[in-house]
Motif scaffolding. Structure first.
Motif, PDB file in Angstrom:
ATOM      1  N   LEU A 165      70.515 -27.441 -11.876  1.00 43.66           N
ATOM      2  CA  LEU A 165      69.945 -27.464 -13.221  1.00 43.66           C
ATOM      3  C   LEU A 165      70.305 -26.197 -13.996  1.00 43.66           C
ATOM      4  N   PRO A 166      70.676 -26.328 -15.269  1.00 42.79           N
ATOM      5  CA  PRO A 166      70.909 -25.140 -16.098  1.00 42.79           C
ATOM      6  C   PRO A 166      69.583 -24.451 -16.400  1.00 42.79           C
ATOM      7  N   VAL A 167      69.594 -23.132 -16.447  1.00 41.71           N
ATOM      8  CA  VAL A 167      68.348 -22.401 -16.677  1.00 41.71           C
ATOM      9  C   VAL A 167      68.562 -21.292 -17.691  1.00 41.71           C
ATOM     10  N   GLY A 168      67.785 -21.364 -18.769  1.00 39.90           N
ATOM     11  CA  GLY A 168      67.666 -20.280 -19.736  1.00 39.90           C
ATOM     12  C   GLY A 168      66.189 -19.936 -19.815  1.00 39.90           C
ATOM     13  N   ASN A 169      65.450 -20.759 -20.565  1.00 43.23           N
ATOM     14  CA  ASN A 169      63.987 -20.669 -20.551  1.00 43.23           C
ATOM     15  C   ASN A 169      63.369 -21.473 -19.414  1.00 43.23           C
ATOM     16  N   GLY A 170      64.172 -22.295 -18.761  1.00 45.86           N
ATOM     17  CA  GLY A 170      63.720 -22.984 -17.564  1.00 45.86           C
ATOM     18  C   GLY A 170      62.926 -24.246 -17.779  1.00 45.86           C
ATOM     19  N   THR A 171      62.980 -24.844 -18.966  1.00 42.70           N
ATOM     20  CA  THR A 171      62.114 -25.998 -19.235  1.00 42.70           C
ATOM     21  C   THR A 171      62.506 -27.230 -18.425  1.00 42.70           C
ATOM     22  N   LEU A 172      63.792 -27.433 -18.176  1.00 42.77           N
ATOM     23  CA  LEU A 172      64.187 -28.587 -17.378  1.00 42.77           C
ATOM     24  C   LEU A 172      63.884 -28.345 -15.905  1.00 42.77           C
ATOM     25  N   LEU A 173      64.144 -27.159 -15.407  1.00 43.41           N
ATOM     26  CA  LEU A 173      63.880 -26.862 -13.999  1.00 43.41           C
ATOM     27  C   LEU A 173      62.387 -26.915 -13.691  1.00 43.41           C
ATOM     28  N   LEU A 174      61.562 -26.342 -14.550  1.00 40.33           N
ATOM     29  CA  LEU A 174      60.122 -26.364 -14.298  1.00 40.33           C
ATOM     30  C   LEU A 174      59.565 -27.781 -14.417  1.00 40.33           C
ATOM     31  N   GLY A 175      60.100 -28.554 -15.334  1.00 44.82           N
ATOM     32  CA  GLY A 175      59.704 -29.957 -15.402  1.00 44.82           C
ATOM     33  C   GLY A 175      60.103 -30.703 -14.136  1.00 44.82           C
ATOM     34  N   ALA A 176      61.304 -30.416 -13.633  1.00 48.73           N
ATOM     35  CA  ALA A 176      61.758 -31.040 -12.397  1.00 48.73           C
ATOM     36  C   ALA A 176      60.838 -30.680 -11.237  1.00 48.73           C
ATOM     37  N   ALA A 177      60.416 -29.416 -11.179  1.00 52.91           N
ATOM     38  CA  ALA A 177      59.507 -28.985 -10.114  1.00 52.91           C
ATOM     39  C   ALA A 177      58.171 -29.721 -10.197  1.00 52.91           C
ATOM     40  N   LEU A 178      57.672 -29.946 -11.403  1.00 57.63           N
ATOM     41  CA  LEU A 178      56.438 -30.708 -11.575  1.00 57.63           C
ATOM     42  C   LEU A 178      56.585 -32.128 -11.026  1.00 57.63           C
ATOM     43  N   ALA A 179      57.686 -32.784 -11.390  1.00 56.69           N
ATOM     44  CA  ALA A 179      57.891 -34.166 -10.963  1.00 56.69           C
ATOM     45  C   ALA A 179      58.045 -34.263  -9.454  1.00 56.69           C
ATOM     46  N   VAL A 180      58.805 -33.336  -8.864  1.00 55.06           N
ATOM     47  CA  VAL A 180      58.987 -33.337  -7.416  1.00 55.06           C
ATOM     48  C   VAL A 180      57.631 -33.201  -6.713  1.00 55.06           C
ATOM     49  N   ALA A 181      56.802 -32.293  -7.217  1.00 49.89           N
ATOM     50  CA  ALA A 181      55.477 -32.102  -6.617  1.00 49.89           C
ATOM     51  C   ALA A 181      54.629 -33.363  -6.742  1.00 49.89           C
ATOM     52  N   GLU A 182      54.685 -34.026  -7.888  1.00 50.29           N
ATOM     53  CA  GLU A 182      53.906 -35.254  -8.084  1.00 50.29           C
ATOM     54  C   GLU A 182      54.341 -36.353  -7.122  1.00 50.29           C
ATOM     55  N   LEU A 183      55.645 -36.539  -6.994  1.00 48.51           N
ATOM     56  CA  LEU A 183      56.169 -37.597  -6.131  1.00 48.51           C
ATOM     57  C   LEU A 183      55.890 -37.301  -4.653  1.00 48.51           C
ATOM     58  N   TYR A 184      56.023 -36.039  -4.273  1.00 48.15           N
ATOM     59  CA  TYR A 184      55.798 -35.660  -2.881  1.00 48.15           C
ATOM     60  C   TYR A 184      54.319 -35.776  -2.514  1.00 48.15           C
ATOM     61  N   THR A 185      53.457 -35.292  -3.397  1.00 46.62           N
ATOM     62  CA  THR A 185      52.009 -35.357  -3.137  1.00 46.62           C
ATOM     63  C   THR A 185      51.530 -36.800  -3.029  1.00 46.62           C
ATOM     64  N   ALA A 186      52.143 -37.686  -3.800  1.00 49.21           N
ATOM     65  CA  ALA A 186      51.769 -39.101  -3.766  1.00 49.21           C
ATOM     66  C   ALA A 186      52.388 -39.845  -2.584  1.00 49.21           C
ATOM     67  N   GLY A 187      53.206 -39.150  -1.786  1.00 46.08           N
ATOM     68  CA  GLY A 187      53.848 -39.785  -0.646  1.00 46.08           C
ATOM     69  C   GLY A 187      54.995 -40.704  -1.028  1.00 46.08           C
ATOM     70  N   LEU A 188      55.563 -40.501  -2.230  1.00 51.05           N
ATOM     71  CA  LEU A 188      56.636 -41.367  -2.714  1.00 51.05           C
ATOM     72  C   LEU A 188      58.025 -40.834  -2.381  1.00 51.05           C
ATOM     73  N   ILE A 189      58.115 -39.605  -1.888  1.00 53.14           N
ATOM     74  CA  ILE A 189      59.351 -39.063  -1.313  1.00 53.14           C
ATOM     75  C   ILE A 189      58.984 -38.341  -0.019  1.00 53.14           C
ATOM     76  N   GLU A 190      59.926 -38.332   0.915  1.00 53.94           N
ATOM     77  CA  GLU A 190      59.648 -37.737   2.223  1.00 53.94           C
ATOM     78  C   GLU A 190      59.892 -36.237   2.245  1.00 53.94           C
ATOM     79  N   ARG A 191      60.814 -35.758   1.413  1.00 51.87           N
ATOM     80  CA  ARG A 191      61.102 -34.328   1.373  1.00 51.87           C
ATOM     81  C   ARG A 191      61.453 -33.919  -0.050  1.00 51.87           C
ATOM     82  N   ARG A 192      61.287 -32.667  -0.314  1.00 52.19           N
ATOM     83  CA  ARG A 192      61.563 -32.135  -1.653  1.00 52.19           C
ATOM     84  C   ARG A 192      63.022 -31.673  -1.734  1.00 52.19           C
ATOM     85  N   PRO A 193      63.714 -31.999  -2.817  1.00 51.45           N
ATOM     86  CA  PRO A 193      65.085 -31.498  -2.977  1.00 51.45           C
ATOM     87  C   PRO A 193      65.092 -30.001  -3.280  1.00 51.45           C
TER      88      PRO A 193
END
Length: 374
Positions: free
Chosen positions: A221-249
């Motif tokens: 992910l490209p990072v300047g202010n980090g809005t896409l990366l931090l959004g990606a981290a939020l989504a990964v956490a949501e999917l992992y916590t819900a048991g919808l993915i087995e591991r975090r990228p």
């Protein structure tokens, strides 16, 4: 009307009502986060839903859109050697910033401001201008001198007032924040307002759906202010916590070598920005941010994911842009930095996905010395 989740300061815990015009922590003046921990819907329930990012309504803090332009659900295409690209330059305003801008504008509609202000080197300002036009809200966008004329033209075409600041990207931000402190002014900040991050996270929710309920090993992910990366981290956490993915990228963050304060802090093993590093003009104007306000969060997100920071040179940016164009994908110079990084490394074997964040028509081909922006 559905109640909005409150905001809070991740540094000192100060709480701020989401339905106020406050744009930062009143104590430390830092960015805010959202007190919101949703549970994503299972894959099988998504069929037949609206074909936009609003199909992920369970994870959005504003569930009832009124100004959608059909944003989201961009194509995922194979590039080579196990690397795929998500074509976010095919959004309504030709950049991924539409994902966050629509949520900010929906929030502004609820608050009924007398004016919306934003600061940008182009893409975020364009998105805010477009969605404010859709919503019938008056909008002013503060941009630094040297912003691409094509981006200025696009902002103005949407009816927004363009205020060119004699200075760099940070000078434009200071001017916008001064205006935002006035009564009944809504600061549509893609950096300080957490609603924006909850829009950009749909990038990863779409990937998860496109890949049949899984995520790749690596997100670059490209990072300047980090809005896409931090959004990606939020989504990964949501999917992992819900048991919808087995591991975090692993999250791999890419900066231009010319303006790489986060990569420098990473190399020093620091948890925040270190002493100011030298900067130079760069083709990647959209991520040329010398002091990103969410630096600590970005560094922590990358570290916690098992990822790392990468930098690319101006020659690598230029070559990556031309390479993508030769494959039929005309992407602006900032939007190619993830592909530039992948081309130089071994990430392809790990099933990487790269975002192509903005259309080439916004800036043209990289040539000569690029302007510095952000």
């Amino acid at each position: 009307m559905t109640p909005l989740p409150d905001c809070y300061c991740p540094v000192d815990g100060t709480r701020v009502a989401a339905e106020s015009f406050a744009w930062c922590c009143p104590v430390c003046r830092g960015p805010l986060d959202l007190d919101f921990a949703p549970t994503p819907a299972p894959l099988k329930s998504l069929g037949g839903r609206v074909n936009s990012l609003w199909r992920y309504t369970e994870v959005l803090p504003l569930p009832t859109p009124s100004i959608s332009l059909g944003e989201g659900r961009t194509p995922l295409v194979e590039l080579e050697d196990g690397v795929a690209a998500k074509l976010d330059f095919l959004m309504p305003t030709l950049s991924f910033k539409d994902r966050g801008a629509v949520l900010l504008t929906e929030l502004a509609l609820r608050l009924k401001p007398r004016e919306v202000v934003a600061d940008s080197s182009g893409n975020a300002g364009t998105s805010i201008a477009a969605y404010c036009a859709r919503a019938g809200l008056p909008c002013t966008v503060y941009v630094p001198a040297g912003t691409s004329p094509k981006k200025l033209e696009q902002i103005g075409a949407h009816g927004a007032r363009v205020h060119v600041v004699d200075g760099d990207r940070e000078a434009a931000a200071r001017a916008a924040r001064e205006k935002a402190d006035e009564p009944e002014v809504f600061y549509a900040s893609h950096v300080f307002n957490p609603f924006f991050l909850h829009g950009t996270k749909t990038y990863v929710h779409e990937l998860w759906e496109d890949l049949g309920g899984r995520l790749p090993d690596v997100l670059v992910l490209p990072v300047g202010n980090g809005t896409l990366l931090l959004g990606a981290a939020l989504a990964v956490a949501e999917l992992y916590t819900a048991g919808l993915i087995e591991r975090r990228p692993a999250l791999y963050a890419v900066q231009a070598e010319a303006v790489a304060p986060l990569a420098h802090a990473w190399q020093e093993g620091a948890g925040d920005l270190v002493d100011a590093t030298a900067t130079a003009p760069t083709f990647a104007e959209g991520i040329a941010i010398p002091r990103p306000p969410r630096a600590r969060q970005i560094l922590r997100a990358v570290r916690d994911s098992g990822g790392r920071f990468l930098t690319v040179t101006e020659d690598q940016i230029r070559e990556a842009q031309l390479d993508l164009a030769s494959r039929g994908l005309y992407v602006e110079s900032t939007g190619v930095v993830s592909w530039a990084a992948v081309r130089e490394g071994e990430l392809g074997a790990r099933g990487a996905v790269v975002p192509l964040c903005g259309a080439g028509l916004k800036t043209g081909l990289a040539a000569g010395t690029g302007p510095s922006g952000g």
